[in-house]
Design a protein around this motif. Structure first.
Motif, PDB file in Angstrom:
ATOM      1  N   ARG A  27       0.779  -1.264   0.043  1.00 60.52           N
ATOM      2  CA  ARG A  27      -0.088  -0.149   0.017  1.00 60.52           C
ATOM      3  C   ARG A  27       0.833   1.296  -0.012  1.00 60.52           C
ATOM      4  O   ARG A  27       1.023   1.848   0.972  1.00 60.52           O
ATOM      5  N   GLY A  50       1.087   3.016   3.414  1.00 62.63           N
ATOM      6  CA  GLY A  50      -0.400   3.068   3.403  1.00 62.63           C
ATOM      7  C   GLY A  50      -1.278   2.256   4.179  1.00 62.63           C
ATOM      8  O   GLY A  50      -0.515   1.401   5.045  1.00 62.63           O
ATOM      9  N   GLY A  51      -2.490   2.227   4.297  1.00 63.56           N
ATOM     10  CA  GLY A  51      -3.309   1.626   5.163  1.00 63.56           C
ATOM     11  C   GLY A  51      -3.361   1.875   6.687  1.00 63.56           C
ATOM     12  O   GLY A  51      -2.633   1.196   7.741  1.00 63.56           O
ATOM     13  N   ARG A  52      -3.140   3.422   6.947  1.00 60.19           N
ATOM     14  CA  ARG A  52      -3.145   3.835   8.250  1.00 60.19           C
ATOM     15  C   ARG A  52      -4.206   3.258   9.130  1.00 60.19           C
ATOM     16  O   ARG A  52      -3.638   3.031  10.410  1.00 60.19           O
ATOM     17  N   VAL A  53      -5.331   3.343   8.725  1.00 59.60           N
ATOM     18  CA  VAL A  53      -6.343   3.100   9.844  1.00 59.60           C
ATOM     19  C   VAL A  53      -6.223   1.260   9.938  1.00 59.60           C
ATOM     20  O   VAL A  53      -6.284   1.007  11.227  1.00 59.60           O
ATOM     21  N   ILE A  76      -9.735  -4.375   6.311  1.00 63.85           N
ATOM     22  CA  ILE A  76     -10.622  -3.540   5.926  1.00 63.85           C
ATOM     23  C   ILE A  76     -10.433  -3.007   4.362  1.00 63.85           C
ATOM     24  O   ILE A  76     -11.150  -2.227   3.832  1.00 63.85           O
ATOM     25  N   ASN A  78      -5.473   8.947  -1.252  1.00 64.82           N
ATOM     26  CA  ASN A  78      -5.305   8.665   0.217  1.00 64.82           C
ATOM     27  C   ASN A  78      -6.155  10.005   0.819  1.00 64.82           C
ATOM     28  O   ASN A  78      -5.933  11.009   0.645  1.00 64.82           O
TER      29      ASN A  78
HETATM   30  O1  LIG Z   1      -7.371   1.045   4.704  1.00 66.35           O
HETATM   31  C1  LIG Z   1      -6.893   1.991   5.510  1.00 66.35           C
HETATM   32  O2  LIG Z   1      -6.333   1.815   6.425  1.00 66.35           O
HETATM   33  C2  LIG Z   1      -7.336   3.406   5.036  1.00 66.35           C
HETATM   34  O3  LIG Z   1      -7.992   3.294   4.031  1.00 66.35           O
HETATM   35  C3  LIG Z   1      -6.193   4.457   5.031  1.00 66.35           C
HETATM   36  O4  LIG Z   1      -5.338   3.814   3.982  1.00 66.35           O
HETATM   37  P1  LIG Z   1      -4.016   4.775   3.430  1.00 66.35           P
HETATM   38  O5  LIG Z   1      -3.341   5.054   4.598  1.00 66.35           O
HETATM   39  O6  LIG Z   1      -3.359   4.058   2.371  1.00 66.35           O
HETATM   40  O7  LIG Z   1      -4.495   6.139   2.713  1.00 66.35           O
END
Ligand SMILES: O=C(O)[C@H](O)COP(=O)(O)O
Ligand SMILES: O=c1ccn([C@@H]2O[C@H](COP(=O)(O)OP(=O)(O)O[C@H]3O[C@H](CO)[C@@H](O)[C@H](O)[C@H]3O)[C@@H](O)[C@H]2O)c(=O)[nH]1
Length: 385
Positions: free
Chosen positions: A210, A224-227, A250, A301
């Motif tokens: 990501r 990425g994938g902060r959440v 998610i 993002n």
């Molecule tokens: O899936 C996630 O954790 C969020 O959608 C944030 O994603 P991102 O950090 O890649 O923007």
């Protein structure tokens, strides 16, 4: 993508000849130390930290496709009489939705047969050219109130995924976010592979690198994938540790059998994806889940306040399903703070709580869809499936 072409170049080398599953079984190991335990869940001599749960390690080993290599021809053959719908939920995605539909369209007509039977864009109230761009690219486009026109419309992603079941007919439904950048159609065969070739999986999640922002093509391009990393993974570790092997819990790219989707309730907003994962796990256990490597995924993002709101939705869906006291009253708002003219001011967001009921349980569907068409906008009636 051509008929004989494999769904995704195998990351990490070619598949091992003679292995039963495409790409071979995945291994649960300790990345930091290079330790490898072949799905046993046993602690290796050099690994620090607690051993992984044995059932999770076993699941990871046999239900994770690190190198999906199904060809379209193989999947068309495995599909038999079943049908496949691809659904893109979209809110103001005019910049990307057309390209994604265009990329998937060849799968509806390929010379070796039709892998995808319909591509549907479910519009979530866009005010830009999303609907026009999707239609021009060849998708069937539904606005939220085109389907179930007598049911009040609620905002959010969960609502359009739920309504998409009434707009589509596929025995298998593939969900793809409409904001993906540089999308390639091989996401679709990879997500379908476990559902069309294996008996157990009911829900198949994609996983990927990501990159956050511009992809440098190196590990530095990740982040990425902060959440997922800050909220969801720790939350699942506490409340549903068996799901600790799901790499992207998610992520918006997944596929599921209608049999499951039509009998599941859909959490509102951004809670929908984790809600479906938890419900599939609750109902079918780990054997009902699988995951496939889709390579890399880039998307638009969102900024930190938006991710805060998203986290509220995700947290609510998880607590409703797996919390110590599911459905606690009062946890329905989130306060963020913004600076306006030098002053810090609160900004309230409502966290939606009410699930949509299983589509199958919905009684008295409207006799006519918009434009006088019979039933669910002239489509499949999930109440009778
Ligand atoms: O899936 C996630 O954790 C969020 O959608 C944030 O994603 P991102 O950090 O890649 O923007
Ligand atoms: O009210 C909405 C909001 C979003 N979307 C669409 O849903 C998809 C994903 O939304 P996005 O805001 O891009 O979410 P992400 O930042 O990508 O969040 C990730 O995490 C979310 C929470 O689990 C998932 O819903 C997403 O699919 C997943 O990609 C996109 O096609 C949106 O256009 C809607 O249809 N309606």
């Amino acid at each position: 993508m051509h008929c004989g072409e494999r769904s995704r170049p195998a990351p990490g080398g070619p598949p091992v000849p003679g292995e039963r599953r495409p790409g071979g079984p995945a291994r649960w190991g300790c990345v930091e130390h290079g330790c490898r335990t072949a799905g046993t869940g046993q602690r290796t001599p050099n690994a620090r930290g607690p051993p992984v749960r044995p059932e999770t390690a076993r699941w990871f080993a046999c239900r994770t496709w690190q190198q999906p290599t199904w060809s379209v021809a193989e999947l068309v053959s495995a599909k038999r009489a079943r049908s496949v719908s691809v659904v893109l939920p979209a809110l103001n995605e005019a910049a990307t939705v057309g390209g994604i539909v265009t990329a998937i369209r060849p799968l509806t007509t390929s010379a070796c047969g039709r892998l995808v039977d319909e591509i549907v864009v479910m519009d979530s109230g866009s005010t830009d050219r999303t609907c026009a761009a999707a239609a021009e690219a060849g998708a069937r486009v539904f606005r939220r109130d085109d389907v179930l026109p007598t049911v009040d419309v609620r905002p959010g992603k969960g609502e359009v995924l739920w309504r998409s079941l009434a707009a589509t007919t596929g025995d298998v439904v593939v969900f793809i976010d409409a904001d993906l950048i540089g999308f390639e159609a091989d996401f679709v065969p990879a997500l379908l592979g476990p559902l069309l070739t294996e008996a157990d999986p009911m829900l198949v999640k994609g996983f990927y690198r990501r990159p956050l922002g511009p992809d440098t093509g190196t590990a530095d391009g990740d982040g990425g994938g902060r959440v997922t990393e800050i909220l969801v993974r720790p939350l699942l570790a506490q409340l549903r540790p068996e799901l600790g092997g799901v790499i992207q819990p998610i992520g918006g790219e997944y596929a599921a059998r209608r049999e499951f989707l039509a009998s599941a309730s859909f959490a509102p907003g951004y809670g929908v994806d984790i809600g479906l994962l938890l419900d599939a796990h609750e109902r079918y256990g780990l054997p009902g889940l699988a995951q496939v490597n889709l390579g890399a995924r880039r998307h638009r993002n969102r900024d930190l306040p938006e991710l805060g709101v998203m986290s509220g939705h995700v947290l609510s869906a998880v607590l409703d399903r797996a919390g110590p006291e599911p459905g606690t009253d009062g946890a329905d708002s989130l306060t963020q703070f913004v600076q306006v003219g030098g002053e810090w001011l609160p900004r309230e967001h409502r966290v939606p709580r009410a699930d949509r009921p299983p589509m199958r349980a919905l009684r008295n569907p409207s006799p006519a869809g918009r434009g006088g068409e019979p039933g669910w906008a002239g489509q499949h009636d999930p109440a009778t499936s």
